[in-house]
Design a protein around this motif. Structure first.
Motif, PDB file in Angstrom:
ATOM      1  N   GLY A 235       0.617  -1.162  -0.177  1.00 35.22           N
ATOM      2  CA  GLY A 235       0.019   0.054  -0.017  1.00 35.22           C
ATOM      3  C   GLY A 235       0.974   1.269   0.007  1.00 35.22           C
ATOM      4  O   GLY A 235       0.505   2.232   0.431  1.00 35.22           O
ATOM      5  N   GLU A 236       1.963   1.162  -0.487  1.00 39.88           N
ATOM      6  CA  GLU A 236       2.789   2.504  -0.394  1.00 39.88           C
ATOM      7  C   GLU A 236       2.302   3.485  -1.341  1.00 39.88           C
ATOM      8  O   GLU A 236       2.341   4.581  -0.791  1.00 39.88           O
ATOM      9  CB  GLU A 236       4.178   2.111  -1.424  1.00 39.88           C
ATOM     10  CG  GLU A 236       5.204   1.238  -0.634  1.00 39.88           C
ATOM     11  CD  GLU A 236       4.939  -0.226  -1.461  1.00 39.88           C
ATOM     12  OE1 GLU A 236       3.762  -0.671  -1.546  1.00 39.88           O
ATOM     13  OE2 GLU A 236       6.153  -0.653  -1.943  1.00 39.88           O
ATOM     14  N   ASN A 237       1.340   3.144  -2.376  1.00 43.83           N
ATOM     15  CA  ASN A 237       0.776   4.009  -3.004  1.00 43.83           C
ATOM     16  C   ASN A 237      -0.269   4.840  -2.276  1.00 43.83           C
ATOM     17  O   ASN A 237      -0.630   5.926  -2.621  1.00 43.83           O
ATOM     18  CB  ASN A 237       0.293   3.612  -4.360  1.00 43.83           C
ATOM     19  CG  ASN A 237      -0.848   2.609  -3.850  1.00 43.83           C
ATOM     20  OD1 ASN A 237      -0.636   1.726  -3.063  1.00 43.83           O
ATOM     21  ND2 ASN A 237      -2.011   2.575  -4.508  1.00 43.83           N
ATOM     22  N   ARG A 238      -0.638   4.553  -1.111  1.00 44.22           N
ATOM     23  CA  ARG A 238      -1.604   5.135  -0.148  1.00 44.22           C
ATOM     24  C   ARG A 238      -1.276   6.443   0.253  1.00 44.22           C
ATOM     25  O   ARG A 238      -1.862   7.310   0.554  1.00 44.22           O
ATOM     26  CB  ARG A 238      -2.262   4.416   0.620  1.00 44.22           C
ATOM     27  CG  ARG A 238      -3.261   3.271   0.265  1.00 44.22           C
ATOM     28  CD  ARG A 238      -3.783   2.308   1.354  1.00 44.22           C
ATOM     29  NE  ARG A 238      -3.670   1.062   1.092  1.00 44.22           N
ATOM     30  CZ  ARG A 238      -5.022   0.493   0.452  1.00 44.22           C
ATOM     31  NH1 ARG A 238      -5.853   1.378   0.300  1.00 44.22           N
ATOM     32  NH2 ARG A 238      -4.847  -0.744   0.105  1.00 44.22           N
ATOM     33  N   LEU A 239       0.059   6.570   0.244  1.00 45.48           N
ATOM     34  CA  LEU A 239       0.811   7.837   0.672  1.00 45.48           C
ATOM     35  C   LEU A 239       0.390   9.191   0.031  1.00 45.48           C
ATOM     36  O   LEU A 239       0.039  10.077   0.530  1.00 45.48           O
ATOM     37  CB  LEU A 239       2.347   7.610   0.457  1.00 45.48           C
ATOM     38  CG  LEU A 239       3.164   7.188   1.652  1.00 45.48           C
ATOM     39  CD1 LEU A 239       4.620   7.755   1.432  1.00 45.48           C
ATOM     40  CD2 LEU A 239       2.678   7.866   2.878  1.00 45.48           C
ATOM     41  N   LEU A 240       0.144   8.594  -1.204  1.00 47.28           N
ATOM     42  CA  LEU A 240      -0.449   9.858  -2.246  1.00 47.28           C
ATOM     43  C   LEU A 240      -1.711  10.381  -1.949  1.00 47.28           C
ATOM     44  O   LEU A 240      -2.129  11.498  -2.260  1.00 47.28           O
ATOM     45  CB  LEU A 240      -0.342   9.544  -3.571  1.00 47.28           C
ATOM     46  CG  LEU A 240       0.851   9.156  -4.063  1.00 47.28           C
ATOM     47  CD1 LEU A 240       0.785   8.553  -5.439  1.00 47.28           C
ATOM     48  CD2 LEU A 240       1.905  10.368  -3.877  1.00 47.28           C
ATOM     49  N   ASN A 241      -2.358   9.587  -1.007  1.00 48.02           N
ATOM     50  CA  ASN A 241      -3.718  10.259  -0.591  1.00 48.02           C
ATOM     51  C   ASN A 241      -3.359  11.366   0.523  1.00 48.02           C
ATOM     52  O   ASN A 241      -4.330  12.257   0.583  1.00 48.02           O
ATOM     53  CB  ASN A 241      -4.577   9.156   0.210  1.00 48.02           C
ATOM     54  CG  ASN A 241      -5.097   8.034  -0.434  1.00 48.02           C
ATOM     55  OD1 ASN A 241      -5.407   8.251  -1.699  1.00 48.02           O
ATOM     56  ND2 ASN A 241      -5.369   6.982  -0.058  1.00 48.02           N
ATOM     57  N   GLN A 242      -2.365  11.693   1.140  1.00 47.85           N
ATOM     58  CA  GLN A 242      -2.283  12.312   2.048  1.00 47.85           C
ATOM     59  C   GLN A 242      -1.522  13.714   1.599  1.00 47.85           C
ATOM     60  O   GLN A 242      -0.636  13.636   0.761  1.00 47.85           O
ATOM     61  CB  GLN A 242      -1.206  11.719   3.141  1.00 47.85           C
ATOM     62  CG  GLN A 242      -1.496  10.690   3.788  1.00 47.85           C
ATOM     63  CD  GLN A 242      -2.845  10.618   4.472  1.00 47.85           C
ATOM     64  OE1 GLN A 242      -3.181  11.706   5.076  1.00 47.85           O
ATOM     65  NE2 GLN A 242      -3.608   9.724   4.409  1.00 47.85           N
ATOM     66  N   PRO A 243      -2.157  14.944   1.893  1.00 45.16           N
ATOM     67  CA  PRO A 243      -1.762  15.982   1.368  1.00 45.16           C
ATOM     68  C   PRO A 243      -0.352  16.268   1.484  1.00 45.16           C
ATOM     69  O   PRO A 243       0.438  16.948   0.598  1.00 45.16           O
ATOM     70  CB  PRO A 243      -2.518  17.190   1.899  1.00 45.16           C
ATOM     71  CG  PRO A 243      -3.802  16.543   2.820  1.00 45.16           C
ATOM     72  CD  PRO A 243      -3.496  14.968   2.783  1.00 45.16           C
ATOM     73  N   GLU A 244       0.241  15.936   2.645  1.00 40.73           N
ATOM     74  CA  GLU A 244       1.722  16.305   3.058  1.00 40.73           C
ATOM     75  C   GLU A 244       2.467  15.541   1.792  1.00 40.73           C
ATOM     76  O   GLU A 244       3.783  15.673   1.863  1.00 40.73           O
ATOM     77  CB  GLU A 244       2.146  16.056   4.431  1.00 40.73           C
ATOM     78  CG  GLU A 244       1.290  14.780   5.022  1.00 40.73           C
ATOM     79  CD  GLU A 244       0.166  15.617   5.815  1.00 40.73           C
ATOM     80  OE1 GLU A 244      -1.068  15.436   5.452  1.00 40.73           O
ATOM     81  OE2 GLU A 244       0.328  16.332   6.806  1.00 40.73           O
ATOM     82  N   LEU A 258      10.388   2.719   1.633  1.00 40.09           N
ATOM     83  CA  LEU A 258       9.433   1.561   2.331  1.00 40.09           C
ATOM     84  C   LEU A 258       9.567   0.386   1.439  1.00 40.09           C
ATOM     85  O   LEU A 258       9.651  -0.947   1.634  1.00 40.09           O
ATOM     86  CB  LEU A 258       8.123   2.084   2.065  1.00 40.09           C
ATOM     87  CG  LEU A 258       7.673   3.135   3.301  1.00 40.09           C
ATOM     88  CD1 LEU A 258       6.233   3.648   3.258  1.00 40.09           C
ATOM     89  CD2 LEU A 258       8.015   2.722   4.572  1.00 40.09           C
ATOM     90  N   SER A 259       9.627   0.599  -0.032  1.00 36.09           N
ATOM     91  CA  SER A 259       9.740  -0.559  -0.744  1.00 36.09           C
ATOM     92  C   SER A 259      10.947  -1.574  -0.565  1.00 36.09           C
ATOM     93  O   SER A 259      11.122  -2.556  -0.675  1.00 36.09           O
ATOM     94  CB  SER A 259       9.866   0.006  -2.169  1.00 36.09           C
ATOM     95  OG  SER A 259       8.642   0.530  -2.556  1.00 36.09           O
ATOM     96  N   GLY A 260      12.026  -0.896  -0.181  1.00 32.56           N
ATOM     97  CA  GLY A 260      13.320  -1.712   0.292  1.00 32.56           C
ATOM     98  C   GLY A 260      13.209  -2.066   1.629  1.00 32.56           C
ATOM     99  O   GLY A 260      14.019  -2.297   2.440  1.00 32.56           O
TER     100      GLY A 260
ATOM    101  N   GLU B 236       5.992   0.081  -8.405  1.00 31.48           N
ATOM    102  CA  GLU B 236       4.986   1.034  -8.608  1.00 31.48           C
ATOM    103  C   GLU B 236       5.555   2.357  -8.412  1.00 31.48           C
ATOM    104  O   GLU B 236       5.306   3.265  -9.202  1.00 31.48           O
ATOM    105  CB  GLU B 236       3.632   1.031  -7.824  1.00 31.48           C
ATOM    106  CG  GLU B 236       3.096  -0.208  -8.022  1.00 31.48           C
ATOM    107  CD  GLU B 236       3.297  -1.248  -6.771  1.00 31.48           C
ATOM    108  OE1 GLU B 236       4.441  -1.495  -6.620  1.00 31.48           O
ATOM    109  OE2 GLU B 236       2.286  -1.858  -6.385  1.00 31.48           O
ATOM    110  N   ASN B 237       6.443   2.573  -7.220  1.00 30.90           N
ATOM    111  CA  ASN B 237       6.778   3.796  -6.947  1.00 30.90           C
ATOM    112  C   ASN B 237       7.690   4.604  -7.999  1.00 30.90           C
ATOM    113  O   ASN B 237       7.954   5.661  -8.144  1.00 30.90           O
ATOM    114  CB  ASN B 237       7.608   3.974  -5.507  1.00 30.90           C
ATOM    115  CG  ASN B 237       8.640   2.833  -5.491  1.00 30.90           C
ATOM    116  OD1 ASN B 237       8.509   1.758  -5.876  1.00 30.90           O
ATOM    117  ND2 ASN B 237       9.812   3.173  -5.141  1.00 30.90           N
ATOM    118  N   ARG B 238       8.296   3.537  -8.722  1.00 29.42           N
ATOM    119  CA  ARG B 238       9.086   3.953  -9.739  1.00 29.42           C
ATOM    120  C   ARG B 238       8.581   4.916 -11.024  1.00 29.42           C
ATOM    121  O   ARG B 238       9.213   5.822 -11.529  1.00 29.42           O
ATOM    122  CB  ARG B 238      10.095   3.034 -10.727  1.00 29.42           C
ATOM    123  CG  ARG B 238      10.770   2.383  -9.938  1.00 29.42           C
ATOM    124  CD  ARG B 238      11.595   1.135 -10.694  1.00 29.42           C
ATOM    125  NE  ARG B 238      11.886  -0.092  -9.584  1.00 29.42           N
ATOM    126  CZ  ARG B 238      12.767  -0.009  -9.021  1.00 29.42           C
ATOM    127  NH1 ARG B 238      14.001   0.821  -9.262  1.00 29.42           N
ATOM    128  NH2 ARG B 238      13.140  -1.338  -8.147  1.00 29.42           N
TER     129      ARG B 238
END
Lengths: 361, 361
Positions: A235-244, A258-260, B236-238
């Motif tokens: 769910g790394e991509n959920r970060l992009l939900n956050q305005p910060e 995180l991916s690492g 994905e993050n790439r």
DNA sequence: GTTGGCACTCTCCCTTTACGAGTGCTAATA
DNA sequence: TATTAGCACTCGTAAAGGGAGAGTGCCAAC
């Protein structure tokens, strides 16, 4: 300086509002929302003092207030209402958890995915195992060129491998090897598997074809891979939900980190006790990449000397209360299903105990 | 209208430059780079015609040119120099691939990770298997409450499960069940496992304790999970490396789509032949979310009726040549290691064959 | 200790302006 | 007929200016 009751209420209101809106909170908004009967001017005075005490800060002179890490810490430790999950929520969670019942190794990715779905933040899950040993050895003869190795480990998992040989073996040889390995290779650690041991086994078996070596290397592989902690981030991509994290660079940095996955491990030293949720706020994190994010972690008992950890990463402006409650629930559920006997009975809501680094104030 | 040689050269130059810089390409830059001895004014005339023909477009009146999907298609089909990997690169790749040799099921995640690392784009990997059957059944008696199920599948993988019973069984019962399951449950598909079959087996075994049911459900689980194609997306993050995804919303949309991995499957219909790399440019993609991205896919033979697919996702401005070469290499390597006999010999560089939807022009 | 009032200070957003890259067109040239 | 040089024009982007509004800090009154 001691912090008055009213200051606490105001601080809590600021954090609550900021968590919701992600925008600096003004005195007026607080005067209206928090039910303390006083005007915005009074609030302003209090706010100024909270800034002086280090709980809040202003992005710039004429802006509202934003909590500092210290402010969040106070909020997490003392102020936030420790949220319980509603009946519906916990039933839903239970259902989802029940669907996932498999071996732990499959589950670890599911656990992190589940945690991420649940909280809408990136989540990670990892387990550390104590050193395992092989408790039982079976070789299954399939045909002249093929046999299967099956080993049962001290943590009650089973591993297998299909071996195909360029030469023929007979069933007797396989049986002999099976007996020998059961005698010599069970209940010992990886470091006890020496060339000497392998050679002597090979001789005892009259194995001139290197089968012993094949089996031995499987043993080593199993023991070493079981000892290594495994981690999973999702769910790394959920970060992009956050305005910060609207700044792609910032988002990218954290997501790569995180991916690492493995890097999270060094912090594994601070495994929370079961029943405790640990919150690490901004600079309290060791990793440079996490210095302005927060991490919430809970651990669970996966049975057989294995502890698992679930964690969620988000901006410091994180809904600590909700996230902590959900993680606690998940961890309990996992302990109950995977773990030893003394897990709390099904359906019981545990009292949430939340701790963190309190020694930096 | 036929496209002249010079137009082709110019188009290639535009695409090359745009792939490198991500900025609209002006006539002057082309006049200097592409070695055709004519001035920018001539180029401008040609460019205007290429726009009219639909191969290029202008973001706005006074900007340089950008390739359209049709332009990319022409480039991929005819113009790009089909890049070979350098010796060093291919050696490096070989090394990395060799390290990953394990069962296919472990490898699929590794494959996608590797493809992603290699290309610096998000990558996915998936396999579809033909229906497998169980070819061999073994039950290993551990103690009165415990036994291990080991099944060997027609694709030569082995699965196992540790079963713990609330009641006691003796070794004889386990042996009997083993024989019965070997007789009744091997070489049949999931749909042949009916309640009738289970019941009759249960009766034959004099099993009053539901052990047959436990084993049967494991069989069903194994057969169904092996039949289901598995997919894995990584890196994905790439996406965030690419300037076209600096818009967090856009990035998020595509990343969520990718994270939900399975969706890629419906497009699985267009499995490329081995030795062919397929490129899907922008609107050629079926999925709405991919309409302005490109996908490059290659497939490999994973042996035993299993085909695997590796794909890479990126902006339409993608380095097709490099990506295609790398995927081809990876797919070849995998076929050679996992697949049937007729894979090309080690170290040989295959001629790259690149195909795609050519029927939309 | 609390409150209302008021001047002040920011940021945010909108508009304006200037700049420059790149075009399209025309007329001259080979 | 194809190519080229020259030049006016277009349009996006970046920098600069200019309210408007939210929120503060402080002071004097309660």
């Amino acid at each position: 300086m001691a912090i008055s009751e009213r200051k606490k209420k105001i601080l809590a209101a600021v954090v609550d509002a900021y968590i919701r809106t992600a925008e600096p909170v003004g005195s007026k908004a607080i005067a209206e929302s928090a039910g303390l009967g006083c005007s915005s001017a009074t609030i302003r005075n209090e706010l100024a003092e909270l800034v002086a005490m280090g709980y809040l800060e202003q992005p710039h002179t004429s802006a509202g207030r934003v909590p500092t890490p210290m402010g969040y810490r106070m909020y997490v430790n003392e102020l936030m209402d420790q949220q319980r999950l509603s009946i519906e929520e916990s039933e839903d969670l239970n259902r989802r958890l029940n669907q996932k019942l498999q071996e732990l190794d499959d589950t670890i990715s599911d656990v992190s995915r589940l945690a991420s779905q649940l909280t809408d933040y990136p989540a990670m899950a990892l387990t550390t195992r104590e050193a395992v040993t092989i408790v039982r050895f079976d070789l299954i003869y399939v045909d002249a060129n093929t046999f299967i190795i099956v080993v049962m480990l001290s943590d009650h998992t089973v591993r297998n491998k299909l071996v195909r040989l360029p030469i023929s073996v007979d069933e007797k040889m396989i049986r002999k090897l099976s007996t020998l390995f059961n005698a010599n290779f069970t209940h010992i650690g990886e470091d006890a598997i020496t060339p000497v041991l392998i050679n002597s086994t090979e001789r005892s078996a009259d194995d001139t074809m290197g089968i012993t070596a094949v089996i031995s290397s499987f043993v080593i592989e199993v023991l070493s891979s079981s000892a290594a902690p495994s981690a999973f981030v999702s769910g790394e991509n959920r970060l992009l939900n956050q305005p910060e994290f609207r700044d792609p660079d910032k988002a990218h940095r954290l997501m790569s980190y995180l991916s690492g996955g493995g890097h999270i491990l060094p912090e594994g030293g601070l495994f929370p006790d079961s029943n405790e949720v640990r919150v690490l706020i901004g600079p309290e994190n060791v990793a440079e990449e996490l210095k302005d994010s927060s991490v919430v972690i809970a651990s669970y008992d996966a049975g057989d000397n294995t502890r698992g950890l679930i964690g969620v990463v988000g901006p410091t402006r994180m809904d600590y209360s909700a996230v902590a409650a959900k993680l606690r629930f998940l961890a309990d559920g996992l302990s109950r299903r995977l773990g030893g006997g003394e897990a709390p009975p099904e359906g019981m809501h545990n009292k949430l105990i939340i701790k963190g680094d309190t020694n930096n104030e």
